[in-house]
Design a protein around this motif. Structure first.
Motif, PDB file in Angstrom:
ATOM      1  N   HIS A  75       2.735   2.188   1.154  1.00 50.45           N
ATOM      2  CA  HIS A  75       3.426   1.183   0.349  1.00 50.45           C
ATOM      3  C   HIS A  75       4.803   1.652  -0.102  1.00 50.45           C
ATOM      4  CE1 HIS A  75       3.036   3.172  -3.606  1.00 50.45           C
ATOM      5  NE2 HIS A  75       1.854   3.596  -3.190  1.00 50.45           N
ATOM      6  N   GLY A  76       5.609   0.684  -0.544  1.00 50.29           N
ATOM      7  CA  GLY A  76       6.917   0.987  -1.098  1.00 50.29           C
ATOM      8  C   GLY A  76       6.872   1.168  -2.604  1.00 50.29           C
ATOM      9  N   GLY A  77       8.068   1.400  -3.173  1.00 47.24           N
ATOM     10  CA  GLY A  77       8.182   1.596  -4.617  1.00 47.24           C
ATOM     11  C   GLY A  77       9.067   2.760  -4.995  1.00 47.24           C
ATOM     12  N   GLY A  78       9.983   3.144  -4.098  1.00 50.50           N
ATOM     13  CA  GLY A  78      10.947   4.186  -4.438  1.00 50.50           C
ATOM     14  C   GLY A  78      10.351   5.546  -4.692  1.00 50.50           C
ATOM     15  N   MET A  79       9.121   5.783  -4.254  1.00 45.94           N
ATOM     16  CA  MET A  79       8.371   7.029  -4.467  1.00 45.94           C
ATOM     17  C   MET A  79       7.880   7.187  -5.901  1.00 45.94           C
ATOM     18  SD  MET A  79       9.120   9.269  -1.529  1.00 45.94           S
ATOM     19  CE  MET A  79      10.241   9.062  -0.141  1.00 45.94           C
ATOM     20  N   VAL A  80       8.200   6.209  -6.776  1.00 40.67           N
ATOM     21  CA  VAL A  80       7.867   6.362  -8.194  1.00 40.67           C
ATOM     22  C   VAL A  80       6.966   5.252  -8.724  1.00 40.67           C
ATOM     23  CG1 VAL A  80       9.968   7.662  -8.710  1.00 40.67           C
ATOM     24  CG2 VAL A  80       9.984   5.158  -8.918  1.00 40.67           C
ATOM     25  N   MET A  81       6.689   4.225  -7.935  1.00 39.91           N
ATOM     26  CA  MET A  81       5.856   3.117  -8.412  1.00 39.91           C
ATOM     27  C   MET A  81       5.171   2.441  -7.230  1.00 39.91           C
ATOM     28  SD  MET A  81       8.970   0.596  -9.541  1.00 39.91           S
ATOM     29  CE  MET A  81      10.449   0.515  -8.537  1.00 39.91           C
ATOM     30  N   GLY A  82       4.333   1.445  -7.542  1.00 43.96           N
ATOM     31  CA  GLY A  82       3.562   0.765  -6.509  1.00 43.96           C
ATOM     32  C   GLY A  82       2.194   1.407  -6.327  1.00 43.96           C
ATOM     33  N   ASP A  83       1.353   0.731  -5.536  1.00 46.62           N
ATOM     34  CA  ASP A  83       0.030   1.267  -5.241  1.00 46.62           C
ATOM     35  C   ASP A  83      -0.377   0.814  -3.842  1.00 46.62           C
ATOM     36  OD1 ASP A  83      -0.912  -1.382  -5.443  1.00 46.62           O
ATOM     37  OD2 ASP A  83      -1.540  -1.122  -7.516  1.00 46.62           O
ATOM     38  N   ARG A  84      -1.599   1.131  -3.446  1.00 51.78           N
ATOM     39  CA  ARG A  84      -1.999   0.891  -2.064  1.00 51.78           C
ATOM     40  C   ARG A  84      -2.132  -0.591  -1.719  1.00 51.78           C
ATOM     41  NH1 ARG A  84      -6.239   2.475  -5.057  1.00 51.78           N
ATOM     42  NH2 ARG A  84      -8.323   1.581  -4.809  1.00 51.78           N
ATOM     43  N   PHE A  85      -2.029  -1.460  -2.722  1.00 52.09           N
ATOM     44  CA  PHE A  85      -2.073  -2.897  -2.455  1.00 52.09           C
ATOM     45  C   PHE A  85      -0.677  -3.521  -2.407  1.00 52.09           C
ATOM     46  CE2 PHE A  85      -6.093  -2.125  -5.019  1.00 52.09           C
ATOM     47  CZ  PHE A  85      -6.856  -1.896  -3.901  1.00 52.09           C
ATOM     48  N   SER A  86       0.345  -2.728  -2.696  1.00 50.34           N
ATOM     49  CA  SER A  86       1.711  -3.251  -2.674  1.00 50.34           C
ATOM     50  C   SER A  86       2.134  -3.594  -1.250  1.00 50.34           C
ATOM     51  CB  SER A  86       2.680  -2.218  -3.271  1.00 50.34           C
ATOM     52  OG  SER A  86       2.344  -1.907  -4.596  1.00 50.34           O
ATOM     53  N   GLN A  87       2.729  -4.771  -1.083  1.00 52.11           N
ATOM     54  CA  GLN A  87       3.199  -5.278   0.213  1.00 52.11           C
ATOM     55  C   GLN A  87       2.083  -5.353   1.260  1.00 52.11           C
ATOM     56  OE1 GLN A  87       4.946  -2.002  -0.582  1.00 52.11           O
ATOM     57  NE2 GLN A  87       6.080  -3.058  -2.171  1.00 52.11           N
ATOM     58  N   LEU A  88       0.827  -5.383   0.802  1.00 56.57           N
ATOM     59  CA  LEU A  88      -0.299  -5.339   1.732  1.00 56.57           C
ATOM     60  C   LEU A  88      -0.388  -6.599   2.594  1.00 56.57           C
ATOM     61  CD1 LEU A  88      -2.703  -3.464   2.482  1.00 56.57           C
ATOM     62  CD2 LEU A  88      -4.089  -4.815   0.894  1.00 56.57           C
ATOM     63  N   ASP A  89       0.260  -7.687   2.157  1.00 49.63           N
ATOM     64  CA  ASP A  89       0.229  -8.901   2.970  1.00 49.63           C
ATOM     65  C   ASP A  89       0.832  -8.677   4.351  1.00 49.63           C
ATOM     66  OD1 ASP A  89       2.688  -8.691   1.332  1.00 49.63           O
ATOM     67  OD2 ASP A  89       3.298 -10.475   2.443  1.00 49.63           O
ATOM     68  N   ILE A  90       1.744  -7.701   4.478  1.00 53.23           N
ATOM     69  CA  ILE A  90       2.377  -7.446   5.783  1.00 53.23           C
ATOM     70  C   ILE A  90       1.352  -6.924   6.794  1.00 53.23           C
ATOM     71  CG2 ILE A  90       4.127  -6.074   6.989  1.00 53.23           C
ATOM     72  CD1 ILE A  90       5.842  -6.236   4.442  1.00 53.23           C
ATOM     73  N   PRO A  91       0.641  -5.817   6.517  1.00 51.32           N
ATOM     74  CA  PRO A  91      -0.349  -5.377   7.508  1.00 51.32           C
ATOM     75  C   PRO A  91      -1.564  -6.295   7.613  1.00 51.32           C
ATOM     76  CG  PRO A  91      -0.458  -3.973   5.574  1.00 51.32           C
ATOM     77  CD  PRO A  91       0.773  -4.828   5.417  1.00 51.32           C
ATOM     78  N   LEU A  92      -1.878  -7.038   6.542  1.00 50.00           N
ATOM     79  CA  LEU A  92      -3.010  -7.967   6.650  1.00 50.00           C
ATOM     80  C   LEU A  92      -2.715  -9.078   7.660  1.00 50.00           C
ATOM     81  CD1 LEU A  92      -4.308  -8.325   2.974  1.00 50.00           C
ATOM     82  CD2 LEU A  92      -5.404  -7.129   4.891  1.00 50.00           C
ATOM     83  N   GLU A  93      -1.458  -9.422   7.840  1.00 51.25           N
ATOM     84  CA  GLU A  93      -1.110 -10.371   8.903  1.00 51.25           C
ATOM     85  C   GLU A  93      -1.501  -9.794  10.265  1.00 51.25           C
ATOM     86  OE1 GLU A  93       2.922 -11.675   8.896  1.00 51.25           O
ATOM     87  OE2 GLU A  93       2.803 -12.582   6.909  1.00 51.25           O
TER      88      GLU A  93
END
Length: 327
Positions: free
Chosen positions: A86-104
């Protein structure tokens, strides 16, 4: 400095988005509250089996992994796998961030998606983040049979900081002798801690989705006081002296973002090393535009281009050979 203009549709959408004026240690805890993504809405209406796993990292730390597999009758043929960072500048986010992309890609290709919750800076520093991601990849490759995954069709992919970590994981896999990777997908990747390209300087001095100042905070959080010449290439992939022997690569970015020039430079160096890379730079795209506004026309085009490339990569090569022989 003058800047490339934003895509008109994206500019209108961005006008309604509150932008963070500054990123620092004081505001980071507040921003992290809004960077976590609930996964349930992403899974609603999808035929997906979900499994949560925790593995031990290089230093014994727990690394959570989420595994998403197509639900339904068992398939006789092993599935491709997308290992997601996932993204987040190395300082934020989690394993569900932007997950819609690979779920496609799960929907379209029947891919098993595994997303890793690597530790974040500044609490974790140095190689900890990329090491967490690499150990998750080792687990996936070692449990391919159990996951129903084809070990010859494991793709590493990520966005922003996750794109940089994806590049670092691919370098680690090459340098440590495996696992073999079918491809890497680097979406607006955070590749270079130097933070001094023309595009970096263009997006500085005022609030934005991701600015030079925010990028500086992200890298400083990871690297601390590490001297420039001591930064490992696996952490800052743009500094790798040798980009040969890497898997087929997809790189994209927008013209109106900090990471434009380092993404272009990385693809160029892959070609110079004899590698295969496909590069897309989307006119008027700001950082993470298709993750933030997937409904925009340019976002749909960017996602479709990525998906079309993956379709070619994931086509089993024996079938291709058979088709050619039958002509």
């Amino acid at each position: 400095m003058t800047r490339p203009p934003l895509d008109p549709e994206l500019r209108a959408l961005l006008a309604d988005m509150p932008l963070v004026p500054e990123l620092n240690r004081e505001v980071l805890p507040q921003i992290r509250q809004f960077s976590s993504t609930p996964v349930e809405p992403l899974l609603e209406g999808r035929a997906v089996d979900r499994r949560e796993v925790s593995i031990a990292g290089a230093d014994g730390a727990d690394i959570p992994l989420s595994v998403f597999s197509p639900a339904g009758p068992d398939h006789t043929a092993p599935a491709p796998c997308v290992y997601w960072m996932h993204g987040g500048g190395m300082v934020m986010g989690d394993r569900f961030s932007q997950l819609d992309i690979p779920l496609e890609w799960l929907d379209l290709f029947g891919a098993v998606v595994v997303s890793v919750d690597y530790r974040l800076a500044p609490e974790a520093t140095g190689t900890s983040l990329v090491d967490d991601c690499y150990h998750g990849l080792l687990w996936v490759a070692g449990h391919a049979d159990e996951l129903g995954v084809d070990p010859g069709r494991i793709i590493v992919a990520g966005v922003s900081a996750g794109g940089g970590l994806t590049a670092g994981v691919a370098l680690l896999a090459r340098d440590r002798g495996g696992p073999p990777l079918a491809a890497q997908v680097l979406i607006c990747p955070m590749l270079d801690h130097h933070n001094d390209t023309t595009s970096s300087r263009q997006y500085a001095g005022e609030p934005g989705v991701w600015t030079r100042e925010m990028n500086e905070f992200g890298w400083r959080s990871v690297l601390g006081d590490l001297a420039d010449d001591a930064v490992p290439a696996h952490v800052s992939p743009a500094t790798a002296g040798d980009l040969s022997g890497l898997p087929d690569t997809y790189v994209d970015a927008g013209t109106a973002e900090v990471f434009r020039d380092e993404a272009v430079a990385y693809a160029t160096r892959l070609w110079a090393a004899g590698g295969q890379a496909e590069l897309h730079v989307w006119a008027g795209g700001f950082h993470g535009f298709d993750a933030l506004y997937p409904q925009a026309l340019i976002s749909a085009q960017a996602r479709r281009a990525r998906t079309d490339w993956l379709a070619r990569v994931l086509t089993p090569r024996p079938q291709l050979a058979g088709r050619r022989a039958g002509r």
